[in-house]
Design an enzyme around this catalytic site. Sequence first.
Site, PDB file in Angstrom:
ATOM      1  N   SER A  32      -3.788  -9.108  -7.452  1.00 42.15           N
ATOM      2  CA  SER A  32      -2.581  -8.893  -6.658  1.00 42.15           C
ATOM      3  C   SER A  32      -2.715  -9.187  -5.175  1.00 42.15           C
ATOM      4  O   SER A  32      -1.759  -9.666  -4.549  1.00 42.15           O
ATOM      5  CB  SER A  32      -2.090  -7.451  -6.837  1.00 42.15           C
ATOM      6  OG  SER A  32      -3.094  -6.522  -6.496  1.00 42.15           O
ATOM      7  N   ASP A 256      -0.442   2.699  -0.489  1.00 43.77           N
ATOM      8  CA  ASP A 256      -1.126   2.882  -1.771  1.00 43.77           C
ATOM      9  C   ASP A 256      -2.639   2.771  -1.655  1.00 43.77           C
ATOM     10  O   ASP A 256      -3.361   2.935  -2.632  1.00 43.77           O
ATOM     11  CB  ASP A 256      -0.610   1.886  -2.815  1.00 43.77           C
ATOM     12  CG  ASP A 256      -0.859   0.428  -2.429  1.00 43.77           C
ATOM     13  OD1 ASP A 256      -1.535   0.158  -1.412  1.00 43.77           O
ATOM     14  OD2 ASP A 256      -0.357  -0.455  -3.149  1.00 43.77           O
ATOM     15  N   HIS A 259      -3.308  -2.305  -1.479  1.00 47.31           N
ATOM     16  CA  HIS A 259      -2.769  -3.620  -1.154  1.00 47.31           C
ATOM     17  C   HIS A 259      -2.711  -3.860   0.354  1.00 47.31           C
ATOM     18  O   HIS A 259      -2.326  -2.976   1.120  1.00 47.31           O
ATOM     19  CB  HIS A 259      -1.384  -3.792  -1.769  1.00 47.31           C
ATOM     20  CG  HIS A 259      -1.426  -3.840  -3.257  1.00 47.31           C
ATOM     21  ND1 HIS A 259      -0.882  -2.839  -4.046  1.00 47.31           N
ATOM     22  CD2 HIS A 259      -1.959  -4.748  -4.114  1.00 47.31           C
ATOM     23  CE1 HIS A 259      -1.083  -3.134  -5.323  1.00 47.31           C
ATOM     24  NE2 HIS A 259      -1.733  -4.285  -5.390  1.00 47.31           N
TER      25      HIS A 259
END
Length: 283
Positions: A32, A256, A259
């Site tokens: 990601s 989070d 990221h």
Amino acid sequence: MFLLFLSACNAAAAAAAADDDGLEIFILSGQSNMSGRGGLQSKRGADGSMHKVWDGIVPQECDAEPGSILRLTATLEWEEAHDPLHHDIDTAKPTGVGPGLVFAASLLRSRDSVAKSEEKQPRKKPAIGLVPCAVGGTTMSEWKKGQFLYDRMIQRTKVAIEKGGTLKALLWYQGESDTTSNALGASFGSKLATFLQDVRTDLQSPDFPIIQVGIQWGHHPHPAILEEVRQAQRAAADPSKHVYIVDALGLPLQSDNLHLTTEAQTTLGLMLVEKYNIHFLSS
């Protein structure tokens, strides 16, 4: 924010190594943080549910001449590159800003700056072709030869080359998903080594540069496993074999703790350019 400035000698070396015609192909792969989650914000839908949407803010470091940077779409066609680069590749979750477009635009600027200082003509365009392949939440086992993600990456890269490009480098950012269990962490190093060798064999490019990103994860529930994966990444780096590493540790993270923010992705893109250009200086 912190800006990474390329030395003139590094940029000149990279420019000299570039082809005058055709696209220079860069693979963007991993999970990601390569796909890009920068700029994602929570938004409440009409039904009251919360979901992530990209804020639409593109870093100024992504600015480039029209037509100078292309991306290979999911349907294997070239189009003008724009963020989110992985919007039709990493489709299970929303995508935002990653390091790829900053990397490409900054690489072109470094070359244009050198050409101007040496009173040379600017390069023909288009110059760079990006091949997005990253998918969030994936482990090294899913990037094994014979698995869908690996085979699709190889196929997409071969198509890009067949369309008139020259493979220049793989930018690889993966490993967070392998820090979630002792078994995954313990096997990560051997899987990574096999992956790197298979990529070079299948693309028939034994010496092309591979630049991996050292992972980070704030407040990780299993810090020992995280460090085991980071050690394996460092062990895989070998400049004599044109395998390099830049470290994301310390770059700003979203709430989070996993990221990278848009600012962090911008810095990472510049770090990748610097490492890529150093490769040519030392080769």
